[in-house]
Write a protein that holds these residues in place. Structure first.
Motif, PDB file in Angstrom:
ATOM      1  N   ASN A  93       0.850  -1.186   0.000  1.00 59.04           N
ATOM      2  CA  ASN A  93       0.000   0.000   0.000  1.00 59.04           C
ATOM      3  C   ASN A  93       0.885   1.236   0.000  1.00 59.04           C
ATOM      4  O   ASN A  93       2.113   1.151   0.102  1.00 59.04           O
ATOM      5  CB  ASN A  93      -0.959   0.006   1.202  1.00 59.04           C
ATOM      6  N   VAL A  94       0.237   2.389  -0.121  1.00 63.19           N
ATOM      7  CA  VAL A  94       0.989   3.634  -0.258  1.00 63.19           C
ATOM      8  C   VAL A  94       1.821   3.942   0.979  1.00 63.19           C
ATOM      9  O   VAL A  94       2.847   4.627   0.893  1.00 63.19           O
ATOM     10  CB  VAL A  94       0.003   4.789  -0.572  1.00 63.19           C
ATOM     11  N   VAL A  95       1.416   3.442   2.148  1.00 61.48           N
ATOM     12  CA  VAL A  95       2.155   3.708   3.380  1.00 61.48           C
ATOM     13  C   VAL A  95       3.520   3.019   3.352  1.00 61.48           C
ATOM     14  O   VAL A  95       4.500   3.540   3.895  1.00 61.48           O
ATOM     15  CB  VAL A  95       1.337   3.239   4.603  1.00 61.48           C
ATOM     16  N   ASP A  96       3.595   1.868   2.719  1.00 63.53           N
ATOM     17  CA  ASP A  96       4.859   1.125   2.683  1.00 63.53           C
ATOM     18  C   ASP A  96       5.949   1.893   1.951  1.00 63.53           C
ATOM     19  O   ASP A  96       7.089   1.959   2.407  1.00 63.53           O
ATOM     20  CB  ASP A  96       4.649  -0.238   2.010  1.00 63.53           C
ATOM     21  N   ASP A  97       5.604   2.436   0.786  1.00 61.81           N
ATOM     22  CA  ASP A  97       6.573   3.193  -0.021  1.00 61.81           C
ATOM     23  C   ASP A  97       5.785   3.948  -1.085  1.00 61.81           C
ATOM     24  O   ASP A  97       5.433   3.389  -2.126  1.00 61.81           O
ATOM     25  CB  ASP A  97       7.593   2.249  -0.673  1.00 61.81           C
ATOM     26  N   ALA A  98       5.495   5.210  -0.799  1.00 58.25           N
ATOM     27  CA  ALA A  98       4.612   5.987  -1.671  1.00 58.25           C
ATOM     28  C   ALA A  98       5.149   6.097  -3.099  1.00 58.25           C
ATOM     29  O   ALA A  98       4.408   5.942  -4.071  1.00 58.25           O
ATOM     30  CB  ALA A  98       4.394   7.379  -1.080  1.00 58.25           C
ATOM     31  N   VAL A  99       6.452   6.349  -3.229  1.00 63.75           N
ATOM     32  CA  VAL A  99       7.032   6.548  -4.558  1.00 63.75           C
ATOM     33  C   VAL A  99       6.921   5.282  -5.401  1.00 63.75           C
ATOM     34  O   VAL A  99       6.397   5.282  -6.521  1.00 63.75           O
ATOM     35  CB  VAL A  99       8.508   6.990  -4.443  1.00 63.75           C
ATOM     36  N   ASN A 100       7.412   4.173  -4.870  1.00 61.28           N
ATOM     37  CA  ASN A 100       7.373   2.920  -5.623  1.00 61.28           C
ATOM     38  C   ASN A 100       5.961   2.400  -5.818  1.00 61.28           C
ATOM     39  O   ASN A 100       5.656   1.750  -6.823  1.00 61.28           O
ATOM     40  CB  ASN A 100       8.231   1.865  -4.940  1.00 61.28           C
ATOM     41  N   PHE A 101       5.089   2.692  -4.836  1.00 64.23           N
ATOM     42  CA  PHE A 101       3.696   2.243  -4.959  1.00 64.23           C
ATOM     43  C   PHE A 101       3.046   2.868  -6.189  1.00 64.23           C
ATOM     44  O   PHE A 101       2.418   2.175  -7.002  1.00 64.23           O
ATOM     45  CB  PHE A 101       2.904   2.609  -3.709  1.00 64.23           C
ATOM     46  N   PHE A 102       3.194   4.183  -6.360  1.00 60.12           N
ATOM     47  CA  PHE A 102       2.553   4.860  -7.486  1.00 60.12           C
ATOM     48  C   PHE A 102       3.273   4.584  -8.804  1.00 60.12           C
ATOM     49  O   PHE A 102       2.632   4.535  -9.863  1.00 60.12           O
ATOM     50  CB  PHE A 102       2.460   6.361  -7.219  1.00 60.12           C
ATOM     51  N   ARG A 103       4.588   4.408  -8.759  1.00 59.27           N
ATOM     52  CA  ARG A 103       5.306   4.033  -9.980  1.00 59.27           C
ATOM     53  C   ARG A 103       4.840   2.650 -10.461  1.00 59.27           C
ATOM     54  O   ARG A 103       4.603   2.438 -11.662  1.00 59.27           O
ATOM     55  CB  ARG A 103       6.814   4.019  -9.718  1.00 59.27           C
ATOM     56  N   ALA A 104       4.714   1.721  -9.523  1.00 57.48           N
ATOM     57  CA  ALA A 104       4.267   0.369  -9.871  1.00 57.48           C
ATOM     58  C   ALA A 104       2.818   0.388 -10.353  1.00 57.48           C
ATOM     59  O   ALA A 104       2.455  -0.320 -11.299  1.00 57.48           O
ATOM     60  CB  ALA A 104       4.412  -0.558  -8.671  1.00 57.48           C
ATOM     61  N   LYS A 105       1.983   1.212  -9.711  1.00 62.62           N
ATOM     62  CA  LYS A 105       0.573   1.286 -10.096  1.00 62.62           C
ATOM     63  C   LYS A 105       0.427   1.812 -11.519  1.00 62.62           C
ATOM     64  O   LYS A 105      -0.423   1.347 -12.288  1.00 62.62           O
ATOM     65  CB  LYS A 105      -0.198   2.186  -9.139  1.00 62.62           C
ATOM     66  N   SER A 106       1.265   2.783 -11.884  1.00 64.78           N
ATOM     67  CA  SER A 106       1.225   3.321 -13.238  1.00 64.78           C
ATOM     68  C   SER A 106       1.536   2.228 -14.267  1.00 64.78           C
ATOM     69  O   SER A 106       0.865   2.119 -15.307  1.00 64.78           O
ATOM     70  CB  SER A 106       2.231   4.463 -13.367  1.00 64.78           C
ATOM     71  N   LEU A 107       2.540   1.408 -13.962  1.00 64.36           N
ATOM     72  CA  LEU A 107       2.901   0.314 -14.867  1.00 64.36           C
ATOM     73  C   LEU A 107       1.799  -0.743 -14.922  1.00 64.36           C
ATOM     74  O   LEU A 107       1.467  -1.260 -15.992  1.00 64.36           O
ATOM     75  CB  LEU A 107       4.216  -0.323 -14.411  1.00 64.36           C
ATOM     76  N   THR A 108       1.231  -1.050 -13.770  1.00 62.06           N
ATOM     77  CA  THR A 108       0.170  -2.055 -13.708  1.00 62.06           C
ATOM     78  C   THR A 108      -1.082  -1.601 -14.463  1.00 62.06           C
ATOM     79  O   THR A 108      -1.708  -2.384 -15.184  1.00 62.06           O
ATOM     80  CB  THR A 108      -0.196  -2.361 -12.245  1.00 62.06           C
ATOM     81  N   ASP A 109      -1.426  -0.321 -14.305  1.00 60.79           N
ATOM     82  CA  ASP A 109      -2.598   0.218 -15.007  1.00 60.79           C
ATOM     83  C   ASP A 109      -2.394   0.173 -16.520  1.00 60.79           C
ATOM     84  O   ASP A 109      -3.317  -0.154 -17.273  1.00 60.79           O
ATOM     85  CB  ASP A 109      -2.856   1.661 -14.569  1.00 60.79           C
ATOM     86  N   ARG A 110      -1.188   0.506 -16.959  1.00 61.46           N
ATOM     87  CA  ARG A 110      -0.912   0.465 -18.405  1.00 61.46           C
ATOM     88  C   ARG A 110      -0.961  -0.972 -18.928  1.00 61.46           C
ATOM     89  O   ARG A 110      -1.464  -1.225 -20.020  1.00 61.46           O
ATOM     90  CB  ARG A 110       0.447   1.091 -18.694  1.00 61.46           C
ATOM     91  N   ALA A 111      -0.455  -1.902 -18.126  1.00 61.78           N
ATOM     92  CA  ALA A 111      -0.523  -3.313 -18.521  1.00 61.78           C
ATOM     93  C   ALA A 111      -1.980  -3.755 -18.652  1.00 61.78           C
ATOM     94  O   ALA A 111      -2.341  -4.496 -19.582  1.00 61.78           O
ATOM     95  CB  ALA A 111       0.208  -4.178 -17.504  1.00 61.78           C
ATOM     96  N   ALA A 112      -2.833  -3.292 -17.741  1.00 52.77           N
ATOM     97  CA  ALA A 112      -4.257  -3.645 -17.796  1.00 52.77           C
ATOM     98  C   ALA A 112      -4.917  -3.068 -19.054  1.00 52.77           C
ATOM     99  O   ALA A 112      -5.742  -3.726 -19.700  1.00 52.77           O
ATOM    100  CB  ALA A 112      -4.971  -3.129 -16.546  1.00 52.77           C
TER     101      ALA A 112
END
Length: 299
Positions: free
Chosen positions: A39-58
């Motif tokens: 979740n975003v609390v664990d690591d905000a930067v990597n969380f949103f970077r990973a989410k951007s990649l995951t959303d594009r993959a979807a």
């Protein structure tokens, strides 16, 4: 605030236990999910970077399905054309045989010729995939989009193999076969009533069969041209599908690099935390024993 007074040593041990418990829960979560960032609390930067990649993959996963359906649509038309090619060859064989047949035999051949013509018409009309038929109408269009942020796409225009005379996409350059029992109109061959029951006395006009064969050959040429075009488009879509599969995989791998946990490391952490937790409990127990000793002196 607690109403119970604790010694500094006890508070230190308790805080250490609470911190160890928190770290233990985080480690167990990482081990169970396989991710260091959940979740975003664990690591905000990597969380949103990973989410951007995951959303594009979807997004591109949806494009994969669209491309795959486009391939099926083109393959349906391609298979129909190959079947029609086979039927036209049969028609050509009937005409060639008619050169040496008697009048009675040619009447039977006429029936076969016309039946195959009607079957071609019906096959063209039946070659539909999810409501789209690319070989019975020039108004039909297949649009396959490849990207989400660009206008890249493949557009395939339909053809009409059942078109009327003069249409260069039509199977024949004469009036078409229809579904109501009418035969192909071959009056421009000099044949009566669109049939070839008679080539003149003693087959004196069998050269008219050559004219019919020429038209059939041109029809076959057009079919093969259409098949080549469809086959090329299928190859384009297959290439894009392969690229999209690889691209989605790379996006997913990139996202995982930002969020996945090292399970070996987390396993070692859990063992260390369990040991630390046991030591903290022992430390808290020792602090409690000291207070009990004071109580014993008072007693």
């Amino acid at each position: 605030m607690s109403d119970i007074a604790l010694t500094a040593a006890q508070r230190t041990s308790l805080l250490s236990l609470q911190n160890t418990q928190s770290l233990s829960e985080r480690t167990q979560t990482r081990l169970s999910t396989g991710r260091a960032v959940n979740n975003v609390v664990d690591d905000a930067v990597n969380f949103f970077r990973a989410k951007s990649l995951t959303d594009r993959a979807a997004d591109f996963d949806l494009k994969k399905a669209e491309i795959d359906q486009g391939i099926s649509t083109l393959n349906t038309s391609l298979q129909a054309i190959e079947s029609i090619d086979s039927l036209v060859k049969q028609m050509k064989g009937i005409v060639e045989s008619a050169r040496s047949q008697s009048t009675t035999e040619r009447k039977s051949s006429t029936t076969q010729f016309e039946e195959i013509g009607k079957q071609i018409y019906q096959l063209v009309e039946d070659a539909s995939y999810q409501g789209l038929n690319l070989i019975n109408s020039t108004n039909s269009t297949l649009d396959v989009s490849f990207g989400t942020r660009t206008a890249s796409k493949l557009q395939v225009s339909g053809i009409d193999l059942n078109a009327t005379a003069g249409d260069t996409d039509a199977l024949f350059t004469v009036t078409v076969f229809t579904n109501d029992g009418d035969a192909i109109n071959v009056s421009n061959f000099g044949l009566s009533a669109g049939s070839f029951t008679s080539f003149g006395d003693a087959n004196s006009e069998v050269d008219k069969a050559n004219d019919m064969i020429q038209v059939l050959d041109k029809g076959i040429e057009r079919l093969r041209g259409h098949a080549a075009t469809l086959g090329s488009n299928v190859a384009i879509l297959q290439t894009r599908l392969d690229f999209t599969n690889n691209y989605v995989n790379e996006l997913t791998v990139g996202s995982d690099k930002l969020t996945l946990a090292d399970l070996n490391e987390e396993g070692a952490n859990l063992v260390a935390l369990q040991t630390r937790q046991q030591l903290g409990i022992q430390s808290l127990s020792i602090s409690g024993q000291q207070q009990q000793a004071v109580l014993g002196l008072i007693g």
